[in-house]
Motif scaffolding. Structure first.
Motif, short mmCIF file in Angstrom:
data_model
loop_
_atom_site.label_atom_id
_atom_site.label_comp_id
_atom_site.label_asym_id
_atom_site.label_seq_id
_atom_site.Cartn_x
_atom_site.Cartn_y
_atom_site.Cartn_z
N ARG A 113 38.47 48.69 36.37
CA ARG A 113 38.57 48.13 37.84
C ARG A 113 39.43 49.40 38.30
O ARG A 113 40.25 50.01 37.90
CB ARG A 113 39.67 47.02 37.42
CG ARG A 113 39.07 45.83 37.17
CD ARG A 113 40.05 44.80 36.27
NE ARG A 113 38.98 43.66 35.78
CZ ARG A 113 38.71 43.57 34.66
NH1 ARG A 113 38.57 44.49 33.95
NH2 ARG A 113 37.97 42.63 34.26
N PHE A 114 39.08 49.45 39.58
CA PHE A 114 39.61 50.66 40.43
C PHE A 114 41.04 50.78 40.65
O PHE A 114 41.72 51.92 40.41
CB PHE A 114 38.73 50.54 41.96
CG PHE A 114 39.12 52.04 42.67
CD1 PHE A 114 38.16 52.88 42.62
CD2 PHE A 114 40.13 52.32 43.51
CE1 PHE A 114 38.31 54.00 43.54
CE2 PHE A 114 40.30 53.39 43.87
CZ PHE A 114 39.19 54.39 44.06
N THR A 115 41.83 49.66 40.86
CA THR A 115 43.14 49.58 40.81
C THR A 115 43.69 50.00 39.55
O THR A 115 45.03 50.70 39.50
CB THR A 115 43.65 48.04 41.26
OG1 THR A 115 43.07 47.82 42.40
CG2 THR A 115 45.06 47.93 41.40
N HIS A 116 43.31 49.59 38.36
CA HIS A 116 43.91 50.14 37.22
C HIS A 116 43.75 51.49 37.12
O HIS A 116 44.65 52.17 36.45
CB HIS A 116 43.03 49.40 36.06
CG HIS A 116 43.51 49.65 34.69
ND1 HIS A 116 42.79 49.37 33.53
CD2 HIS A 116 44.90 50.10 34.31
CE1 HIS A 116 43.52 49.63 32.30
NE2 HIS A 116 44.96 50.02 32.95
N ALA A 131 45.84 51.62 46.38
CA ALA A 131 44.47 51.18 46.01
C ALA A 131 44.32 49.77 46.41
O ALA A 131 43.26 49.10 46.66
CB ALA A 131 44.33 51.34 44.50
N ILE A 132 45.33 48.89 46.36
CA ILE A 132 45.31 47.29 46.62
C ILE A 132 44.43 47.00 47.84
O ILE A 132 43.55 46.41 47.87
CB ILE A 132 46.57 46.71 46.26
CG1 ILE A 132 46.75 46.71 44.79
CG2 ILE A 132 46.38 45.20 46.64
CD1 ILE A 132 48.07 45.81 44.40
N PHE A 133 45.12 47.67 49.07
CA PHE A 133 44.74 47.17 50.28
C PHE A 133 43.23 47.72 50.33
O PHE A 133 42.38 46.72 50.99
CB PHE A 133 45.63 47.67 51.44
CG PHE A 133 44.89 47.00 52.66
CD1 PHE A 133 45.20 45.90 53.18
CD2 PHE A 133 44.35 48.23 53.60
CE1 PHE A 133 44.56 45.70 54.63
CE2 PHE A 133 43.90 47.88 54.79
CZ PHE A 133 44.06 46.50 55.34
N PRO A 134 42.90 48.86 50.25
CA PRO A 134 41.51 49.47 50.53
C PRO A 134 40.70 48.56 49.51
O PRO A 134 39.39 48.26 50.14
CB PRO A 134 41.48 51.02 50.19
CG PRO A 134 43.02 51.32 50.29
CD PRO A 134 43.73 49.99 49.82
#
Length: 471
Positions: A113-116, A131-134
């Protein structure tokens, strides 16, 4: 999220404790047993072709139709040059993400996962902030855009069916009804596919349709679909009026935003099996090369031929599809192209929605310490479908804000992978790798700020009509 990714959540799955166990190939997870219950990592028996289909279907979509517009602003030389630069840049950052998926092979940890991965690279607070908003926009926001654009394509199809007949029933169907038809089809399809790996059949259909309609969109103008006038001006990047410079920068922004799907790269790689002897990066990179070759066959011909055929007559809203509908006489072919585009949008919707489904299911799994039952998964998908439909009907003008909002998500493609690689891999300072990633990361950050200013400037200068609840 960091706590979820590093803690155990009741399961019989055994975490490896030695290098021998890790290298045996029996373990290939995030060291979090709950990942076996979530839709992105539930199934890890993917292969090169499945991953390539996911990549192609998610990487090419609503931006494809607008590529010739960028050439109208940039002209031949700068158009081809900037398109090649943007294509090469995003391909390099894909390579970075493929190699970062298993940053520490000896531990067996995979960042699916990108956020991780952002949290691991930048720390928990900064990683989430960046990362979360984008990634939320690139997941849920792209699904909303697919509803709006898919509904618009349906309207073009219905208009073609009526062919100027004012009494045609199809001409009375509203935009909101087209949006509703699209989301009903999309969510109905989503109910049959519980995880990302099983979506590979949908991705294959989406890949075939995008290859088909992109081919038609540049082959038909080469026959007799063009306006006959062709391009009439060349844009100037460094000289000329401020408006011309703004348009030129806006053209480059269109090309930069045409390549997306980086927020899904780690997730798609997470569906592949992996071991120390055969890491997933080898399979994934083969899939990237296949999808890249096919993407070139879609992107470059449409941009070049579309500009050659229509020039300044290219509609800003609708791009090459509306140009073809206006100048091509065989309406049944236009209807076929619309059907192909709609099918592709429905298929791509599934892939972009999967990270949101995964996040919502994670909430249930964390609280209940058990997998989501089928009815809960169905309710999650129905809730997401209703929410995205409501947003699409409320804000049908979102495509006109795509340049501004898209610039916010651009770092996911051009910036974050470079800085993530520096933070995690730690190449020697001032080495070639360090300098390349630092230069690209800083250049991407500057471009993001410039694109935000250009997009806002264009909105103010050209005026903006907010047609709430009136698609």
């Amino acid at each position: 999220m960091a706590e979820i990714c590093s803690t155990r959540v009741g399961s019989s799955k055994v975490i490896p404790t030695s290098e021998e166990e890790i290298g045996s190939g029996e373990f290939s997870g995030e060291l979090n047993p709950a990942d076996a219950w979530l839709p992105i990592t539930e199934s890890r028996n993917g292969n090169t072709l499945k991953a390539a289909a996911h990549l192609l279907c998610s990487a090419i979509g609503i931006q494809l139709l607008s590529l010739p517009i960028a050439f109208v602003y940039l002209g031949w030389f700068w158009g081809i040059m900037c398109l090649s630069i943007a294509f090469s840049w995003q391909l390099y950052t894909k390579w970075l993400l493929v190699n970062l998926h298993e940053s520490f092979p000896i531990t067996g940890i995979r960042y699916s996962r990108f956020t991780h991965l952002s949290i691991i690279a930048f720390g928990e607070k900064l990683g989430k902030l960046l990362a979360i908003f984008p990634t939320m926009y690139l997941s849920g926001g792209t699904c909303v855009l697919y509803i709006i654009m898919g509904g618009s394509v349906m309207k073009v199809f219905l208009k073609s069916m009526c062919d100027g007949n004012p009494g045609c029933v199809a001409s009375k169907i509203t935009g909101a009804e087209c949006f509703l038809a699209f989301i009903c089809i999309a969510i109905l399809a989503a109910l049959f596919f519980p995880n990302l790996n099983l979506l590979s059949s949908v991705a294959f259909v989406g890949s075939i349709t995008v290859l088909a309609y992109s081919s038609l969109l540049w082959i038909l103008p080469m026959t007799k679909g063009g306006s006959g006038d062709g391009p009439v001006r060349e844009a100037v990047l460094v000289t000329g009026s401020p408006t011309r410079i703004r348009d030129a920068l806006g053209g480059f922004e269109i090309l930069a935003l045409a390549f997306r799907g980086h927020n899904l790269m780690l997730e798609i790689q997470g569906t592949l099996p992996s071991s120390q002897k055969q890491p997933s990066k080898k399979t994934m990179w083969r899939a990237v090369k296949i999808s890249t070759i096919l993407s070139i066959l879609c992107v470059f011909p449409i941009a070049i031929v579309g500009y050659w055929a229509y020039g300044d007559k290219m509609p800003v809203d609708g791009g090459i599809l509306l140009a073809l509908a206006a100048f091509y006489e065989k309406k049944h072919i236009i209807r076929g192209v619309c059907v192909l585009i709609t099918i592709n949008y429905v298929c791509a919707f599934q892939i972009y929605a999967m990270p949101t489904f995964d996040n919502l299911e994670r909430i249930y799994v964390t609280k209940r310490n058990k997998p989501c039952p089928r009815w809960v998964r169905s309710m999650i998908k129905l809730f997401f479908g209703g929410l995205t439909y409501f947003v699409a009907v409320t804000f049908p003008f979102l495509p006109r804000l795509a340049a501004f909002i898209g610039a916010i998500g651009l770092p996911v493609t051009l910036v974050y992978p470079c800085f993530m690689y520096l933070a995690i891999k730690k190449p020697p300072r001032l080495s070639t790798t360090w300098c390349l990633n630092m230069v690209l990361g800083l250049a991407g950050t500057i471009l993001t700020l410039v694109f935000l200013v250009v997009a806002l400037w264009s909105l103010i200068d050209n005026g903006f009509k907010a047609n709430f609840y009136n698609p």
